[in-house]
Design a protein around this motif. Structure first.
Motif, short mmCIF file in Angstrom:
data_model
loop_
_atom_site.label_atom_id
_atom_site.label_comp_id
_atom_site.label_asym_id
_atom_site.label_seq_id
_atom_site.Cartn_x
_atom_site.Cartn_y
_atom_site.Cartn_z
N ARG A 6 -11.01 -9.53 1.52
CA ARG A 6 -11.78 -8.49 0.82
C ARG A 6 -12.80 -7.84 1.74
NH1 ARG A 6 -12.69 -11.69 -4.80
NH2 ARG A 6 -10.67 -11.20 -5.73
N GLU A 7 -13.49 -8.66 2.54
CA GLU A 7 -14.48 -8.11 3.46
C GLU A 7 -13.82 -7.24 4.53
OE1 GLU A 7 -16.79 -11.38 5.00
OE2 GLU A 7 -17.70 -11.80 3.04
N LEU A 8 -12.68 -7.68 5.05
CA LEU A 8 -11.97 -6.88 6.04
C LEU A 8 -11.51 -5.55 5.44
CD1 LEU A 8 -9.88 -9.69 7.76
CD2 LEU A 8 -11.61 -8.27 8.87
N GLU A 9 -11.08 -5.60 4.19
CA GLU A 9 -10.66 -4.38 3.49
C GLU A 9 -11.86 -3.46 3.24
OE1 GLU A 9 -8.04 -3.00 -0.39
OE2 GLU A 9 -8.77 -5.06 -0.29
N THR A 10 -12.97 -4.02 2.77
CA THR A 10 -14.18 -3.24 2.51
C THR A 10 -14.68 -2.56 3.78
OG1 THR A 10 -14.83 -4.68 0.68
CG2 THR A 10 -16.57 -3.38 1.70
N ASP A 11 -14.59 -3.26 4.91
CA ASP A 11 -15.04 -2.71 6.19
C ASP A 11 -14.02 -1.76 6.82
OD1 ASP A 11 -17.57 -3.89 6.15
OD2 ASP A 11 -16.84 -5.73 7.09
N LEU A 47 -10.93 -2.41 7.96
CA LEU A 47 -10.13 -2.95 9.05
C LEU A 47 -8.70 -3.27 8.64
CD1 LEU A 47 -12.80 -5.35 10.59
CD2 LEU A 47 -12.23 -3.02 11.27
N ILE A 48 -8.51 -3.58 7.36
CA ILE A 48 -7.15 -3.83 6.87
C ILE A 48 -6.92 -3.01 5.60
CG2 ILE A 48 -7.02 -6.15 7.85
CD1 ILE A 48 -7.37 -7.26 5.00
N LYS A 49 -5.64 -2.85 5.30
CA LYS A 49 -5.24 -2.14 4.09
C LYS A 49 -4.46 -3.12 3.22
CE LYS A 49 -1.73 0.52 4.51
NZ LYS A 49 -0.77 1.58 4.84
N ARG A 50 -4.73 -3.08 1.94
CA ARG A 50 -4.04 -3.92 0.96
C ARG A 50 -3.15 -3.00 0.15
NH1 ARG A 50 -4.95 -5.56 -4.50
NH2 ARG A 50 -4.36 -7.74 -4.84
N GLU A 51 -1.85 -3.25 0.20
CA GLU A 51 -0.90 -2.41 -0.54
C GLU A 51 -0.20 -3.24 -1.60
OE1 GLU A 51 2.64 0.83 0.31
OE2 GLU A 51 1.81 -0.31 1.98
N VAL A 52 -0.30 -2.78 -2.84
CA VAL A 52 0.33 -3.46 -3.97
C VAL A 52 1.59 -2.68 -4.34
CG1 VAL A 52 0.05 -4.25 -6.34
CG2 VAL A 52 -1.93 -4.22 -4.81
N PHE A 53 2.72 -3.37 -4.36
CA PHE A 53 3.99 -2.74 -4.70
C PHE A 53 4.26 -2.97 -6.19
CE2 PHE A 53 4.08 -3.52 -0.21
CZ PHE A 53 4.67 -2.37 0.30
N PRO A 54 4.67 -1.92 -6.90
CA PRO A 54 4.91 -2.03 -8.35
C PRO A 54 6.23 -2.74 -8.66
CG PRO A 54 5.40 0.19 -7.61
CD PRO A 54 4.90 -0.57 -6.42
N GLU A 55 6.21 -4.04 -8.46
CA GLU A 55 7.39 -4.86 -8.72
C GLU A 55 6.98 -6.00 -9.65
OE1 GLU A 55 8.44 -6.33 -4.86
OE2 GLU A 55 8.98 -4.34 -4.10
N VAL A 56 7.98 -6.69 -10.17
CA VAL A 56 7.71 -7.86 -10.98
C VAL A 56 8.41 -9.04 -10.32
CG1 VAL A 56 7.99 -8.94 -13.25
CG2 VAL A 56 7.56 -6.48 -13.07
N PRO A 57 7.65 -10.02 -9.86
CA PRO A 57 6.19 -10.10 -9.80
C PRO A 57 5.65 -9.14 -8.73
CG PRO A 57 7.12 -11.99 -8.66
CD PRO A 57 8.27 -11.21 -9.25
N PRO A 58 4.38 -8.77 -8.85
CA PRO A 58 3.81 -7.82 -7.89
C PRO A 58 3.84 -8.39 -6.46
CG PRO A 58 2.31 -8.22 -9.71
CD PRO A 58 3.44 -9.17 -9.86
N GLY A 94 -8.85 -1.14 12.36
CA GLY A 94 -8.49 -2.52 12.70
C GLY A 94 -7.69 -2.60 13.98
N GLU A 95 -6.77 -1.66 14.17
CA GLU A 95 -5.98 -1.62 15.40
C GLU A 95 -6.87 -1.40 16.62
OE1 GLU A 95 -3.10 1.43 14.62
OE2 GLU A 95 -1.84 0.09 13.43
N ALA A 96 -7.95 -0.66 16.46
CA ALA A 96 -8.86 -0.40 17.57
C ALA A 96 -9.56 -1.68 18.05
CB ALA A 96 -9.90 0.65 17.17
#
Length: 118
Positions: free
Chosen positions: A69-74, A76-87, A97-99
């Motif tokens: 969560r902290e890395l995402e907030t800053d 540096l990373i991206k969180r991608e949720v795919f609309p599947e079951v289960p998610p 982040g790559e930098a």
């Protein structure tokens, strides 16, 4: 240091300590025992939570969630949720982040060169 909140440093600190602000900022966004390793693990491809957890076998679920969560907030990373079951959720590096990867690679080289000699 003079960090006042999760959003950054006091303006006075930035203006008075310009020569060290960059180091303080970088240290601040990378503070956390596992962040370096998470970024290193994501440097070649995206991974699911369970893959990151397996890679960092000694980390608790709560700590991993907090670090992600902290890395995402800053940014540096991206969180991608795919609309599947289960998610399905995948984490990947952002351009910010790559930098950081060259810095982490240098840390890896330093550790290999000097770490086992002590």
């Amino acid at each position: 240091m003079s960090r006042i909140c999760k959003d950054g440093f006091e303006r006075e600190f930035i203006e008075e300590k310009k020569e060290m602000y960059g180091i303080a900022y970088t240290q601040n966004i990378l503070s956390g025992r596992w962040k370096y390793l998470i970024l290193w693990f994501l440097k070649t491809k995206e991974h699911r939570y369970s893959e990151i957890k397996a890679f960092l076998w000694d980390i608790s679920q709560g700590s991993l969630t907090k670090q992600l969560r902290e890395l995402e907030t800053d940014g540096l990373i991206k969180r991608e949720v795919f609309p599947e079951v289960p998610p399905r959720v995948e984490y990947s590096l952002t351009s910010k982040g790559e930098a950081l990867i060259p810095i982490i690679d240098l840390m890896e080289e330093f550790g290999k060169k000097f770490g086992e000699k002590e």
